[in-house]
Design a protein around this motif. Structure first.
Motif, PDB file in Angstrom:
ATOM      1  N   LEU A 127     -21.083  -9.643   2.791  1.00  0.00           N
ATOM      2  CA  LEU A 127     -19.758 -10.238   2.964  1.00  0.00           C
ATOM      3  C   LEU A 127     -18.747  -9.199   2.537  1.00  0.00           C
ATOM      4  O   LEU A 127     -18.780  -8.723   1.393  1.00  0.00           O
ATOM      5  CB  LEU A 127     -19.607 -11.514   2.125  1.00  0.00           C
ATOM      6  N   ARG A 128     -17.858  -8.805   3.448  1.00  0.00           N
ATOM      7  CA  ARG A 128     -16.941  -7.691   3.201  1.00  0.00           C
ATOM      8  C   ARG A 128     -15.549  -8.188   2.845  1.00  0.00           C
ATOM      9  O   ARG A 128     -15.106  -9.224   3.348  1.00  0.00           O
ATOM     10  CB  ARG A 128     -16.889  -6.773   4.422  1.00  0.00           C
ATOM     11  N   GLY A 129     -14.850  -7.377   1.999  1.00  0.00           N
ATOM     12  CA  GLY A 129     -13.525  -7.776   1.553  1.00  0.00           C
ATOM     13  C   GLY A 129     -12.465  -6.710   1.722  1.00  0.00           C
ATOM     14  O   GLY A 129     -11.388  -6.826   1.155  1.00  0.00           O
ATOM     15  N   GLY A 130     -12.757  -5.671   2.498  1.00  0.00           N
ATOM     16  CA  GLY A 130     -11.754  -4.639   2.715  1.00  0.00           C
ATOM     17  C   GLY A 130     -12.377  -3.271   2.857  1.00  0.00           C
ATOM     18  O   GLY A 130     -13.596  -3.102   2.709  1.00  0.00           O
ATOM     19  N   LEU A 131     -11.546  -2.266   3.174  1.00  0.00           N
ATOM     20  CA  LEU A 131     -11.974  -0.891   3.397  1.00  0.00           C
ATOM     21  C   LEU A 131     -12.986  -0.811   4.532  1.00  0.00           C
ATOM     22  O   LEU A 131     -13.971  -0.063   4.468  1.00  0.00           O
ATOM     23  CB  LEU A 131     -12.562  -0.289   2.100  1.00  0.00           C
ATOM     24  N   LEU A 163      -8.815   6.392  -1.155  1.00  0.00           N
ATOM     25  CA  LEU A 163      -9.034   5.248  -0.258  1.00  0.00           C
ATOM     26  C   LEU A 163      -7.983   5.197   0.837  1.00  0.00           C
ATOM     27  O   LEU A 163      -8.294   4.932   2.006  1.00  0.00           O
ATOM     28  CB  LEU A 163      -9.026   3.949  -1.063  1.00  0.00           C
ATOM     29  N   ALA A 164      -6.726   5.436   0.487  1.00  0.00           N
ATOM     30  CA  ALA A 164      -5.656   5.355   1.480  1.00  0.00           C
ATOM     31  C   ALA A 164      -5.770   6.445   2.533  1.00  0.00           C
ATOM     32  O   ALA A 164      -5.372   6.250   3.686  1.00  0.00           O
ATOM     33  CB  ALA A 164      -4.302   5.433   0.785  1.00  0.00           C
ATOM     34  N   ALA A 165      -6.322   7.613   2.162  1.00  0.00           N
ATOM     35  CA  ALA A 165      -6.489   8.687   3.132  1.00  0.00           C
ATOM     36  C   ALA A 165      -7.522   8.331   4.187  1.00  0.00           C
ATOM     37  O   ALA A 165      -7.401   8.714   5.352  1.00  0.00           O
ATOM     38  CB  ALA A 165      -6.895   9.981   2.423  1.00  0.00           C
ATOM     39  N   VAL A 166      -8.532   7.578   3.796  1.00  0.00           N
ATOM     40  CA  VAL A 166      -9.611   7.214   4.715  1.00  0.00           C
ATOM     41  C   VAL A 166      -9.351   5.881   5.396  1.00  0.00           C
ATOM     42  O   VAL A 166      -9.727   5.673   6.553  1.00  0.00           O
ATOM     43  CB  VAL A 166     -10.953   7.170   3.947  1.00  0.00           C
ATOM     44  N   HIS A 167      -8.700   4.967   4.683  1.00  0.00           N
ATOM     45  CA  HIS A 167      -8.423   3.619   5.208  1.00  0.00           C
ATOM     46  C   HIS A 167      -6.915   3.346   5.097  1.00  0.00           C
ATOM     47  O   HIS A 167      -6.486   2.490   4.317  1.00  0.00           O
ATOM     48  CB  HIS A 167      -9.197   2.566   4.416  1.00  0.00           C
ATOM     49  N   PRO A 168      -6.099   4.049   5.844  1.00  0.00           N
ATOM     50  CA  PRO A 168      -4.638   3.897   5.700  1.00  0.00           C
ATOM     51  C   PRO A 168      -4.188   2.470   5.973  1.00  0.00           C
ATOM     52  O   PRO A 168      -4.612   1.844   6.951  1.00  0.00           O
ATOM     53  CB  PRO A 168      -4.082   4.880   6.735  1.00  0.00           C
ATOM     54  N   ILE A 208       0.831  -1.203   0.000  1.00  0.00           N
ATOM     55  CA  ILE A 208       0.000   0.000   0.000  1.00  0.00           C
ATOM     56  C   ILE A 208       0.866   1.254   0.000  1.00  0.00           C
ATOM     57  O   ILE A 208       0.574   2.230  -0.716  1.00  0.00           O
ATOM     58  CB  ILE A 208      -0.964  -0.008   1.198  1.00  0.00           C
ATOM     59  N   ASP A 209       1.946   1.257   0.777  1.00  0.00           N
ATOM     60  CA  ASP A 209       2.848   2.418   0.770  1.00  0.00           C
ATOM     61  C   ASP A 209       3.403   2.674  -0.627  1.00  0.00           C
ATOM     62  O   ASP A 209       3.485   3.826  -1.087  1.00  0.00           O
ATOM     63  CB  ASP A 209       4.005   2.199   1.750  1.00  0.00           C
ATOM     64  N   ALA A 210       3.787   1.589  -1.320  1.00  0.00           N
ATOM     65  CA  ALA A 210       4.322   1.734  -2.674  1.00  0.00           C
ATOM     66  C   ALA A 210       3.244   2.233  -3.636  1.00  0.00           C
ATOM     67  O   ALA A 210       3.517   3.065  -4.517  1.00  0.00           O
ATOM     68  CB  ALA A 210       4.896   0.404  -3.150  1.00  0.00           C
ATOM     69  N   LEU A 211       2.016   1.739  -3.470  1.00  0.00           N
ATOM     70  CA  LEU A 211       0.918   2.191  -4.321  1.00  0.00           C
ATOM     71  C   LEU A 211       0.630   3.674  -4.117  1.00  0.00           C
ATOM     72  O   LEU A 211       0.421   4.422  -5.077  1.00  0.00           O
ATOM     73  CB  LEU A 211      -0.352   1.392  -4.018  1.00  0.00           C
ATOM     74  N   VAL A 212       0.588   4.100  -2.862  1.00  0.00           N
ATOM     75  CA  VAL A 212       0.311   5.501  -2.561  1.00  0.00           C
ATOM     76  C   VAL A 212       1.387   6.394  -3.173  1.00  0.00           C
ATOM     77  O   VAL A 212       1.091   7.443  -3.757  1.00  0.00           O
ATOM     78  CB  VAL A 212       0.201   5.717  -1.047  1.00  0.00           C
ATOM     79  N   GLY A 247      -4.143  13.168  -0.901  1.00  0.00           N
ATOM     80  CA  GLY A 247      -4.075  12.673   0.475  1.00  0.00           C
ATOM     81  C   GLY A 247      -4.327  13.760   1.485  1.00  0.00           C
ATOM     82  O   GLY A 247      -4.351  14.942   1.198  1.00  0.00           O
ATOM     83  N   GLY A 248      -4.543  13.333   2.743  1.00  0.00           N
ATOM     84  CA  GLY A 248      -4.573  14.236   3.868  1.00  0.00           C
ATOM     85  C   GLY A 248      -5.858  14.976   4.085  1.00  0.00           C
ATOM     86  O   GLY A 248      -5.889  16.003   4.730  1.00  0.00           O
ATOM     87  N   GLY A 249      -6.994  14.466   3.595  1.00  0.00           N
ATOM     88  CA  GLY A 249      -8.232  15.171   3.863  1.00  0.00           C
ATOM     89  C   GLY A 249      -9.434  14.398   3.400  1.00  0.00           C
ATOM     90  O   GLY A 249      -9.347  13.266   2.966  1.00  0.00           O
ATOM     91  N   SER A 250     -10.602  15.039   3.523  1.00  0.00           N
ATOM     92  CA  SER A 250     -11.853  14.415   3.106  1.00  0.00           C
ATOM     93  C   SER A 250     -11.953  14.450   1.588  1.00  0.00           C
ATOM     94  O   SER A 250     -11.475  15.360   0.937  1.00  0.00           O
ATOM     95  CB  SER A 250     -13.028  15.171   3.726  1.00  0.00           C
ATOM     96  N   HIS A 251     -12.626  13.452   1.037  1.00  0.00           N
ATOM     97  CA  HIS A 251     -12.745  13.356  -0.417  1.00  0.00           C
ATOM     98  C   HIS A 251     -14.211  13.165  -0.764  1.00  0.00           C
ATOM     99  O   HIS A 251     -14.644  12.098  -1.156  1.00  0.00           O
ATOM    100  CB  HIS A 251     -11.899  12.210  -0.949  1.00  0.00           C
TER     101      HIS A 251
END
Length: 416
Positions: A292-296, A239-244, A189-193, A209-213
């Motif tokens: 059934l959830r798979g992430g986020l 997604l990464a800003a909300v679900h780091p 995820i760090d590499a993707l961001v 990054g760093g705020g609401s979207h």
């Protein structure tokens, strides 16, 4: 359904303050002050978790007292942040899963329970604003092009099964991602961001990054190519800003990323992986809590069960364009075709004269002001109501309804 003469009753929805919701969109629709916290959904139905109330006989009563349990739930949905990646079971899977959870001794409210009822949960959302969503496994060639464009070796490796097995490789990719140990997942995820940030800067879009979207952002990419890569970079940042650190950010890249134009619908059938990203819409679904959830999400994820019910085959996002059902001097009636009997959603666009709308159960005005009149099967007139923007009405009993005025009204009823 409880018997009695037909009535038109003012309906009061139940608000749901989920963390992903907008603080302002639903209050603005209802014409009420924003309280500061999120208002994610307004439920207009008989679901026992949050039943709507009606004004009847001098008091507010649960709508179910007047009409019994409805087979559908009508909602206003306002997403400021992405909802979880999720799949809903079909009818047979839901019934078997519910019985299996019962046999395992899991209470219906146990957070690790997978099935909370025996029903399927098809859904339709119609956009009131530009509405961004992820829906259905994207064409593998397009997804592989996105992975190559991001230039993240770990993602390219994880997505390789799409090339080896285009028909079902998405299931292998999901298992790889969703079972990845925390260390490698965090590094991916760090590499993707970082890759997404480089792409955004190269395209002159700046940081996501760093705020609401809250906004869906970017034009609708229904042709692939560079649009896919630009949207992927934007999506990763959001997604990464909300679900780091959530590996669901990588899994989301498997899906079609679309933005509905106002008036367009998106149907979510059983077994399709999907998630809503941002926007305001009217949603209708079968009455069920089976997800059934798979992430986020911080909620329980059962990878084996999700993959068991998932349809991993590629498909387009099931976008529905409204179809004109009937036109009248005073407006028109339009709807969105869905292959289920649990619900039917239509919209009356009223331009002054009368618009007959059949026999709906729930009405929700999103613009203007109309008078609601109704006639029982024996020809008896029902006491009318005025319906303004943000207001809703329950039709208790069977009655043919007509709308007169200027406005837009959504109408929910059981399907055929």
């Amino acid at each position: 359904m409880p018997a009695g003469p037909p009535r038109l009753l003012v309906l009061h929805g139940a608000e749901q303050p989920y963390a992903w919701g907008s603080a302002t969109a639903i209050p603005e629709l209802l014409g009420t002050p924003a309280a500061g916290g999120p208002v994610a959904e307004l439920w207009l139905g008989t679901h026992p978790v949050a039943p709507a109330l009606v004004e009847a006989d001098g008091a507010r009563r649960p709508a179910a007292d007047l009409v019994g349990p409805l087979p559908f739930l009508l909602k206003v949905l306002a997403a400021d942040k992405a909802l979880s990646l999720q799949v809903h079971p079909d009818q047979a899977q839901a019934a078997a899963g519910f019985d299996a959870d019962d046999a395992a001794g899991l209470a219906v409210d146990d957070p690790h329970r997978r099935y909370r009822d025996r029903n399927h949960k098809p859904e339709l959302i119609v956009a009131l604003s530009p509405f961004r969503a992820l829906a259905g496994v994207r064409d593998p060639a397009r997804t592989l092009a996105v992975a190559d464009g991001l230039g993240t070796p770990a993602l390219v490796a994880a997505f390789r099964p799409l090339a080896d097995d285009p028909a079902a490789g998405a299931a292998t990719v999901l298992r790889t991602l969703l079972t990845m140990p925390a260390g490698p997942a965090g590094e991916l995820i760090d590499a993707l961001v970082a890759a997404a940030e480089r792409l955004r800067r190269a395209c002159g879009r700046g940081s996501a990054g760093g705020g609401s979207h809250g906004g869906p952002a970017l034009d609708n990419p229904r042709d692939g190519g560079e649009d896919d890569l630009a949207r992927a970079a934007d999506l990763i940042g959001r997604l990464a800003a909300v679900h780091p650190g959530d590996i669901g950010t990588a899994a989301a890249l498997l899906l079609n990323d679309v933005t509905l134009r106002p008036g367009e619908g998106l149907f979510q059938p059983a077994r399709m992986l999907h998630a809503y990203v941002a926007g305001l819409g009217i949603e209708i679904m079968a009455t069920s809590d089976n997800v059934l959830r798979g992430g986020l999400t911080p909620k329980h994820i059962d990878v084996d069960e999700l993959l068991r019910i998932l349809d991993p085959g590629p498909s387009d996002a099931p976008i529905r364009t409204p179809r004109t059902i009937a036109a009248f001097p005073g407006g028109l009636l339009r709807g969105w075709d869905v292959p289920v009997a649990d619900f039917a959603l239509t919209e009356a666009v009223c331009t002054g004269g009368g618009v007959p709308v059949g026999c709906p159960t729930v009405l929700l005005a999103v613009e203007g002001r109309v008078e609601v009149t109704a006639t029982a099967d024996d020809g008896t007139a029902v006491a009318p109501l005025e319906l303004r923007r943000g207001g809703s009405v329950l039709v208790a009993g069977r009655a043919a309804v007509t709308l007169t005025g200027v406005g837009r009204v959504f109408l929910a009823a059981p399907g055929h």
